[in-house]
Write an enzyme that holds these catalytic residues in place. Structure first.
Site, mmCIF file in Angstrom:
data_model
loop_
_atom_site.group_PDB
_atom_site.id
_atom_site.type_symbol
_atom_site.label_atom_id
_atom_site.label_comp_id
_atom_site.label_asym_id
_atom_site.label_seq_id
_atom_site.Cartn_x
_atom_site.Cartn_y
_atom_site.Cartn_z
ATOM 1 C CB SER A 185 -0.908 0.013 1.231
ATOM 2 O OG SER A 185 -1.562 1.259 1.375
ATOM 3 C CE1 TYR B 156 -4.110 -2.153 5.116
ATOM 4 C CE2 TYR B 156 -3.166 -0.065 4.392
ATOM 5 C CZ TYR B 156 -3.755 -1.290 4.094
ATOM 6 O OH TYR B 156 -3.969 -1.645 2.784
ATOM 7 C CE LYS C 277 -1.268 -3.859 3.213
ATOM 8 N NZ LYS C 277 -1.404 -5.154 2.504
#
Length: 241
Positions: free
Chosen positions: A133, A146, A150
């Site tokens: 991402s 998150y 990533k």
């Protein structure tokens, strides 16, 4: 890009980018093994394409490894499964952080290990695309778990590209901007949050799932034979502003 006669494992194939990628590759001749947590999603995917389905909760490391062994061998792997738990940094819980990393990073490692071991036993060759991402490069509000997961995926993928390249297995990350999936819709539904990001994208929109699936197909294909170890933003120019 023709994938006739090739097999591909896709995690997170029940929804979003994973589902779009499964449809695209199947349409170009690939035999897809779809991994997803939700059986109903797999059943509906099977109604659309001829695929092999494995229902698994990738947060469970032992279950993830068992499913990966069941899915192997295959020519290619797409690690697309991912989750997010929206919490401000000061409110991040141990449980949420561990869960996001278990699915987004640890499961990707486990599935890639089993895929790569089978490829090495078969003489090598193949390709892995890890769906990361743009969040690995940008500190978005409420995305601490998150973003960290990533960033870890990008770093892990560089090691994979180095070590697995010796067996002619290429490994790359793609790093999409917000892509309009169910997961993204929950995180970016507030215009106060989404509009500042949209305003930084020169082409003026978020990504759609076909935008991402086409890049995945390219990276798996022989057309990308010298592309290895990259983290590739798919962001409409977000990072240039």
């Amino acid at each position: 890009m023709d994938f006739t006669g090739k097999t591909v494992i896709i995690t997170g194939a029940g929804k979003g980018i994973g589902r779009e990628t499964a449809r695209l590759l199947a349409g170009r001749g690939a035999r897809v093994t779809a991994l997803s947590r939700t059986r109903a999603d797999l059943d509906s995917l099977k109604d659309e394409i001829d695929c092999r389905c494995v229902a698994v909760d990738l947060a469970d490391a032992a279950a993830a490894r068992s499913a990966a062994r069941e899915a192997a061998p295959a020519d290619y792997l797409v690690n697309c499964a991912g989750i997010n738990v929206l919490q401000s940094f000061l409110e991040v819980t141990d449980e949420a952080f561990d869960l996001v990393h278990a699915v987004n990073t640890k499961a990707a490692m486990i599935v890639a290990q089993e895929y790569a071991r089978a490829r090495v036993e078969a003489g090598g060759g193949g390709a892995i695309v890890n769906v990361s991402s743009i969040s690995s490069m940008i500190g978005f509000d409420d995305h601490a778990s998150y973003c960290a997961s990533k960033g870890a995926m990008d770093a892990m993928s560089r090691v994979m590209a180095n070590e697995l390249g010796k067996h002619s297995i290429r490994v790359n990350c793609i790093n999409p901007i917000v892509t309009m999936t169910e997961l993204a819709a929950r995180a970016w539904s507030d215009p106060a949050k989404s509009e500042p990001v949209l305003n930084r994208i020169p082409i003026g929109r978020f990504a759609e799932t076909p935008d991402i699936a086409e890049v995945i197909a390219f990276l798996l294909s022989d057309a990308a034979a010298m592309v290895n170890g990259l983290a590739i933003p798919i962001d409409g120019g977000f990072l240039v502003r």
